[in-house]
Structures are given as C-alpha cells and as structure tokens.
Design a protein around this motif. Structure first.
Motif, PDB file in Angstrom:
ATOM      1  N   GLY A 195      51.268  27.770  59.064  1.00  0.00           N
ATOM      2  CA  GLY A 195      49.891  27.295  59.166  1.00  0.00           C
ATOM      3  C   GLY A 195      49.253  27.192  57.799  1.00  0.00           C
ATOM      4  O   GLY A 195      49.913  26.923  56.794  1.00  0.00           O
ATOM      5  N   CYS A 196      47.949  27.428  57.740  1.00  0.00           N
ATOM      6  CA  CYS A 196      47.238  27.364  56.471  1.00  0.00           C
ATOM      7  C   CYS A 196      47.732  28.450  55.525  1.00  0.00           C
ATOM      8  O   CYS A 196      48.083  29.544  55.960  1.00  0.00           O
ATOM      9  CB  CYS A 196      45.742  27.548  56.715  1.00  0.00           C
ATOM     10  N   PRO A 197      47.734  28.176  54.241  1.00  0.00           N
ATOM     11  CA  PRO A 197      48.131  29.209  53.286  1.00  0.00           C
ATOM     12  C   PRO A 197      47.122  30.348  53.290  1.00  0.00           C
ATOM     13  O   PRO A 197      45.925  30.144  53.506  1.00  0.00           O
ATOM     14  CB  PRO A 197      48.126  28.470  51.944  1.00  0.00           C
ATOM     15  N   GLN A 198      47.596  31.542  53.056  1.00  0.00           N
ATOM     16  CA  GLN A 198      46.703  32.687  52.942  1.00  0.00           C
ATOM     17  C   GLN A 198      46.165  32.731  51.516  1.00  0.00           C
ATOM     18  O   GLN A 198      46.894  33.047  50.584  1.00  0.00           O
ATOM     19  CB  GLN A 198      47.453  33.974  53.273  1.00  0.00           C
ATOM     20  N   LEU A 199      44.910  32.412  51.388  1.00  0.00           N
ATOM     21  CA  LEU A 199      44.246  32.373  50.091  1.00  0.00           C
ATOM     22  C   LEU A 199      43.149  33.414  50.068  1.00  0.00           C
ATOM     23  O   LEU A 199      42.506  33.676  51.082  1.00  0.00           O
ATOM     24  CB  LEU A 199      43.644  30.985  49.843  1.00  0.00           C
ATOM     25  N   ARG A 200      42.911  33.989  48.898  1.00  0.00           N
ATOM     26  CA  ARG A 200      41.864  34.993  48.757  1.00  0.00           C
ATOM     27  C   ARG A 200      40.993  34.643  47.569  1.00  0.00           C
ATOM     28  O   ARG A 200      41.476  34.538  46.436  1.00  0.00           O
ATOM     29  CB  ARG A 200      42.493  36.388  48.558  1.00  0.00           C
ATOM     30  N   VAL A 201      39.736  34.417  47.819  1.00  0.00           N
ATOM     31  CA  VAL A 201      38.793  34.104  46.752  1.00  0.00           C
ATOM     32  C   VAL A 201      38.357  35.412  46.109  1.00  0.00           C
ATOM     33  O   VAL A 201      37.695  36.230  46.752  1.00  0.00           O
ATOM     34  CB  VAL A 201      37.579  33.345  47.296  1.00  0.00           C
ATOM     35  N   PRO A 202      38.701  35.654  44.847  1.00  0.00           N
ATOM     36  CA  PRO A 202      38.357  36.929  44.206  1.00  0.00           C
ATOM     37  C   PRO A 202      36.853  37.182  44.217  1.00  0.00           C
ATOM     38  O   PRO A 202      36.066  36.316  43.849  1.00  0.00           O
ATOM     39  CB  PRO A 202      38.865  36.765  42.772  1.00  0.00           C
ATOM     40  N   GLY A 203      36.470  38.352  44.673  1.00  0.00           N
ATOM     41  CA  GLY A 203      35.071  38.734  44.662  1.00  0.00           C
ATOM     42  C   GLY A 203      34.255  38.257  45.827  1.00  0.00           C
ATOM     43  O   GLY A 203      33.082  38.644  45.963  1.00  0.00           O
ATOM     44  N   ALA A 204      34.819  37.415  46.696  1.00  0.00           N
ATOM     45  CA  ALA A 204      34.046  36.877  47.815  1.00  0.00           C
ATOM     46  C   ALA A 204      33.781  37.961  48.855  1.00  0.00           C
ATOM     47  O   ALA A 204      34.638  38.798  49.139  1.00  0.00           O
ATOM     48  CB  ALA A 204      34.781  35.712  48.455  1.00  0.00           C
ATOM     49  N   GLU A 205      32.605  37.901  49.425  1.00  0.00           N
ATOM     50  CA  GLU A 205      32.266  38.796  50.529  1.00  0.00           C
ATOM     51  C   GLU A 205      32.747  38.239  51.853  1.00  0.00           C
ATOM     52  O   GLU A 205      33.091  38.979  52.767  1.00  0.00           O
ATOM     53  CB  GLU A 205      30.746  39.005  50.575  1.00  0.00           C
ATOM     54  N   TYR A 206      32.763  36.902  51.964  1.00  0.00           N
ATOM     55  CA  TYR A 206      33.180  36.245  53.207  1.00  0.00           C
ATOM     56  C   TYR A 206      33.794  34.904  52.874  1.00  0.00           C
ATOM     57  O   TYR A 206      33.361  34.218  51.942  1.00  0.00           O
ATOM     58  CB  TYR A 206      31.977  36.053  54.132  1.00  0.00           C
ATOM     59  N   GLN A 207      34.800  34.505  53.633  1.00  0.00           N
ATOM     60  CA  GLN A 207      35.393  33.195  53.432  1.00  0.00           C
ATOM     61  C   GLN A 207      36.018  32.702  54.721  1.00  0.00           C
ATOM     62  O   GLN A 207      36.387  33.480  55.602  1.00  0.00           O
ATOM     63  CB  GLN A 207      36.454  33.219  52.320  1.00  0.00           C
TER      64      GLN A 207
END
Length: 402
Positions: free
Chosen positions: A27-39
């Motif tokens: 499925g969609c790639p697992q991405l993590r936005v550094p410092g984000a509270e919610y995405q």
C-alpha cells in the motif's frame, strides 16, 4: 471543506501522538514527518487540483482569485500526499475541521525529477493557497512540493503570539521547519536526498523566500519570489506607504497616491484596492506590529511610531542572500508598489554585495494578483506563468536592477 478520508486510493496512514498505524502490504509507503503532531498519508491517482478538489485534498477557497481563469490546468500526476500539522497553540486554520495552525501539505509524485519546491502561503491564506499557481505546475514537471500555512491565518492572524511581531516571526520559523521536514520525507520516499531545493512564493510567501535565503541558505539551492513583501525598519514598508495612499484616496488626491509610491498608470485599479486591500491590510498589520495604535488607517504615521519600528526590526530583510534569487514584480502592483518594494530590495542586495546572486525582472503591466487579469485583459499581464517558468526553468543570468 470535507475532512480527509482515512482511506483514499490504496491506503492512508494516520499518525498522531507518535503512533503510526501499520500500513497494508504493497500500500502507501510509511512516511513520518519529523516533528509533526498529526499527519495523514494518502495514495492519490491525481495530486494536482484536477483531482484533489474532488477528493478533498485541497481547499479552493485558499487559492481563489490568485490566478487567471485561463491558466492551463495541469493533470496526470499520481503519487503520495501527506497532510497534517506541527505542534501549535493557535487555531486560526479550520481546514479539515482540525482547527489547528501550523498545517502543512507535502506532495510526492510517483515520477520524481529529484527536486523539491517549498512554499509559504501568500497573504494570510492557508496551506493550499499555492496549489494553482505553484503546486500543480511543479508536480507536472516532476518536483516534490511542500507548503505551510505559516503558523497562523486569516484577518485575525495578529492574535497569535505575545509580543508585537510574533505572528510574522512564526511565519519564518514554520517555513524553516517545513523545509527541514520535507527534505527528510523526500529522502524517505525516494531513498535519496533532493538534488535541488527551491524556495518559492508570492507576496508574503515571497517575503519568506527572501528571509530564508538570507538566514538559512544551507537549506536551499535557490529561490524565486513574486512581489515579495518588503519589511525594513526605517521604511519603506506597507505601514509607511499605505496610510498616505489611503488618505490620498479619501481626499480625492491622485497625486498623493502617486507620491506614496503607486504608478499613476495603475489608477484604474485604485478603487478596488482601496475597498478590498488598502484599509484592511493597514489595519491588521498595524494590529500585529503596533497594537497600541488606536487611530484611523489614514492617519497612521510610521515614522513617529518607534515601537512599530522595533517590531519590524524582528522581521526585517537585509539583502544578504546566500543563494541565487530570482525576483519578479509587476510595475502596476497596486498593493505593494514596485518602487517601494522590489526596487528597494534590489538596492539592499547590491549594498550587501550579493548582486552576483540576484536576478530581477520588472514586468510591465503586472499587478499583484492575476485574478484581476480577467477583469482587465487588455491592460494587465499575468505574472504566475513567469513565476512558474522561473521555478522550473533554467536559471537566468544574474542581473541587478539599476
């Protein structure tokens, strides 16, 4: 605007409080936005407004009026979109029903050219304000794209913060924060860092481009600004030239408006700008930078307001750019007159010894917003197509305006 669905195309992955929901296989790639509270991560068949309007992954109200009706529609760009917000205590941005500021959007096309364009919103608009003018175009050319709401939005943006100038100071912080985060997300998605990072923006977004290249050149390879807002502590700035223009309009004195810095050939635009822009802009920026002022917009005297000058010093530009910058500005700009804005900034760049990094294009008959081109097709020329070509085209030979 509708909320983002948590299942779009193949998969969406939501992240909140540092917890990541597991993604489906393939499925969609697992991405993590550094410092984000919610995405929210969504795989979309179309990243441009040709598809995101219907899917709820943009808000047309954010970009209304900024481009001419005839601007070509881009399409055919599948990829991944990440929406979310960084930690923030203000709540002026209502997109997605989140009622949370420091919202951002990151778009990652399946076919990537190795570049990343980062933008801040013009005016006091939210994160999708550049979708027609910048995002659609650069995505179609293969660039990744990221945009921020600058940390506060709307005509009450000045309620954010404690000290005079805090809200605008945050604009610069949020642009830096998103650029760093987006560079990391791009590397997660494609397995390598972007070869090129372009700061781009219009009006207040153009101010962010200038400030970033002066203060964080390490994050970018170059910048492109269209009619970036100029802030200088001793003037000129909009607090110094708007009040005399407002007074001149009220006293039916065209010569006073011209003396304030506006091109006399732009007089056919003054009724509209007085009604829509001049008084409101003066009022809300005085509230941000000089909150003790209680008089009228027309009577404001920036030269006699030392507290305002001190607040402007916190956000002032110097011209000391550290990366190549292309500035575009229309000669008939009736909000930020070119003689009090980009002409002056060109001088600051020259005085700072950075002329070799600077390209300045004065565009005859260009106005502040391309939406007015539709009303005056025989008197105004659109600027957004030039901005687009400046972002993705080959670099022009640096040539400082004299």
């Amino acid at each position: 605007m509708r909320r983002l669905a948590l299942s779009v195309a193949a998969l969406s992955v939501a992240v909140a409080g540092g917890l990541t929901l597991p993604a489906e296989a393939h499925g969609c790639p697992q991405l993590r936005v550094p410092g984000a509270e919610y995405q929210v991560v969504a795989c979309l068949d179309e990243l441009t407004t040709a598809g995101t309007v219907a899917s709820g992954h943009t808000n047309p109200a954010d970009y209304a009026g900024l481009t001419q009706v005839g601007l070509p529609q881009q399409s055919g760009v599948p990829g991944v979109q990440v929406d979310g917000y960084f930690p923030d205590s203000s709540r002026t941005n209502t997109n997605h029903g989140w009622n949370h500021d420091a919202q951002y959007v990151i778009r990652l096309p399946d076919k990537w050219n190795g570049g990343l364009v980062v933008a801040g919103s013009p005016g006091v608009r939210a994160q999708y304000a550049n979708d027609k003018a910048i995002s659609d175009w650069v995505l179609a050319k293969g660039y990744a794209f990221a945009a921020t709401d600058k940390g506060n939005t709307g005509v009450n943006f000045f309620t954010d913060g404690v000290r005079p100038g805090d809200a605008i100071v945050e604009w610069n912080v949020r642009m830096t924060q998103l650029t760093r985060a987006a560079r990391t997300v791009v590397a997660q998605r494609y397995g390598r860092a972007p070869r090129e990072v372009v700061a781009a923006g219009i009006s207040n977004g153009g101010y962010l481009v200038r400030w970033q290249l002066e203060n964080h050149p390490e994050l970018y390879t170059r910048g492109v600004d269209l009619e970036g807002t100029l802030w200088t502590a001793n003037g000129p700035n909009l607090l110094s030239f708007l009040p005399p223009a407002i007074k001149g309009y009220q006293h039916q004195s065209p010569s006073a408006i011209v003396a304030a810095g506006f091109d006399p050939r732009s007089d056919f635009l003054w009724d509209y700008h007085y009604a829509v822009y001049w008084k409101l802009t003066q009022r809300i920026y005085a509230a941000e930078l000089d909150p003790t002022y209680t008089g009228s917009e027309a009577d404001y005297d920036y030269a006699s307001r030392p507290a305002a000058q001190q607040a402007v010093r916190r956000i002032a530009l110097t011209g000391r750019i550290g990366r190549p910058l292309l500035t575009l500005h229309g000669t008939l700009d009736s909000l930020l007159p070119i003689s009090k804005d980009s002409d002056v900034y060109a001088g600051l760049v020259r005085q700072a010894g950075r002329a070799r990094l600077f390209t300045y294009q004065r565009v005859e008959a260009g106005n502040h917003v391309d939406g007015l081109v539709d009303a005056y097709p025989d008197r105004l020329v659109p600027l957004v197509p030039l901005l687009q070509k400046g972002i993705t085209g080959s670099a022009l030979r640096p040539q400082l305006f004299e």
